[in-house]
Scaffold this active site. Sequence first.
Site, PDB file in Angstrom:
ATOM      1  CG  HIS A 181     -34.743 -29.724  -7.859  1.00  0.00           C
ATOM      2  ND1 HIS A 181     -33.655 -30.291  -8.501  1.00  0.00           N
ATOM      3  CD2 HIS A 181     -35.610 -29.365  -8.849  1.00  0.00           C
ATOM      4  CE1 HIS A 181     -33.852 -30.277  -9.809  1.00  0.00           C
ATOM      5  NE2 HIS A 181     -35.030 -29.724 -10.054  1.00  0.00           N
ATOM      6  CG  ASP A 219     -39.416 -29.467 -11.429  1.00  0.00           C
ATOM      7  OD1 ASP A 219     -38.282 -29.252 -10.953  1.00  0.00           O
ATOM      8  OD2 ASP A 219     -39.587 -29.946 -12.559  1.00  0.00           O
ATOM      9  CG  HIS A 270     -36.267 -34.172 -10.463  1.00  0.00           C
ATOM     10  ND1 HIS A 270     -37.443 -33.782  -9.839  1.00  0.00           N
ATOM     11  CD2 HIS A 270     -35.939 -33.137 -11.285  1.00  0.00           C
ATOM     12  CE1 HIS A 270     -37.813 -32.585 -10.269  1.00  0.00           C
ATOM     13  NE2 HIS A 270     -36.905 -32.177 -11.146  1.00  0.00           N
ATOM     14  NE  ARG A 329     -28.389 -34.545 -19.919  1.00  0.00           N
ATOM     15  CZ  ARG A 329     -29.259 -34.161 -18.986  1.00  0.00           C
ATOM     16  NH1 ARG A 329     -28.896 -33.262 -18.081  1.00  0.00           N
ATOM     17  NH2 ARG A 329     -30.480 -34.662 -18.932  1.00  0.00           N
TER      18      ARG A 329
END
Length: 336
Positions: free
Chosen positions: A211, A213, A268, A281
């Site tokens: 996607h 941002d 990203h 994580r």
Amino acid sequence: MREQTGTVVEGFVPVIDMSARDTAAGRASIAAAIGAACARSGFFVIVGHGVPTELTARMCATTRAFFALPDTEKDRVAHRPGVSGFRRMGGATAHSIGKKTPPDLCEVFSAHVTGDLPAHERAQLGDYWASWQLANVWPTTPADFAPTWQEYLTAMSDLAGTLMRLFALALGLPEHHFDAVFDRHVSSIAVNYYYPQLDAPLPGQLRRGEHTDWGSLTILYQDTSIGGLQVLQDTEWRAVPTIPDGFVVNIGDLMALWTAGRWVSTMHRVVNPERGNTSSRLSIPFFYLPDHDAPLDPIGAFAGTEPPETFGTTTAGQWISRKMQQTFAKDPRQHG
């Protein structure tokens, strides 16, 4: 299997030291480095930013403690109509670019800088559905969760304001050019908990799908060196390294539009760990979003030029709202 290993390329995501930001010469030098990064990849890492290490450590610790609670406890502050909080599923981020994938493999807790405002004030933040109109719902366990998050939201808002002033200098604009469109900003944090993957992902399923941002900039803190964040350049996915005490910064669609494509909002994703790696994580993205009614027109020297794409909306709030609804299209409860 991990879908694709990213290649770390020196300089593609540069590390920029902000220690000299208190002098005019220092700001000019930092701005030049930022401008070069934004024109190349749209990603860079900042150090010397002034955010206390103690605060980021406390933010990670209290948030991890929340995600470690039993599901019944987390569900007490579930994201539901009227409030923003815990989501057992993080949506399908790739849906925001029209790519159909299974849901992302993460849990999420989200909050907005506007979420503690009175209801009548939040209701004035757009005449359409918007996540920043929702009330924050804070867990009572851990006890320091709400005050820590509120302190972190303030620190990120201040840092993002500094970065926007450096952005203005990098674009040859007056340093405070962007202040007016962020004086009522509707920014948010949506912390991703990438839980241990005990079962094999479905085909095409990632921790976070690919996607861009949607806002002006994102400030990301990662609590481990495990990694997984990758940036697309041409046809190659490149890994973004984790720098101790550093924040990953990337620009979003609004900056690409405001600069008529001179700066890039880069695709990203967060890939899965290798099979057998059952570590978890935590990533903490702060999304710096302008006033909901901020215009989408190119700015400064770019005014009057063609935008990089047709957004089909007239304000920043409408654009971001549309992207959010695409991400959670399969679960209408997520739209408040």
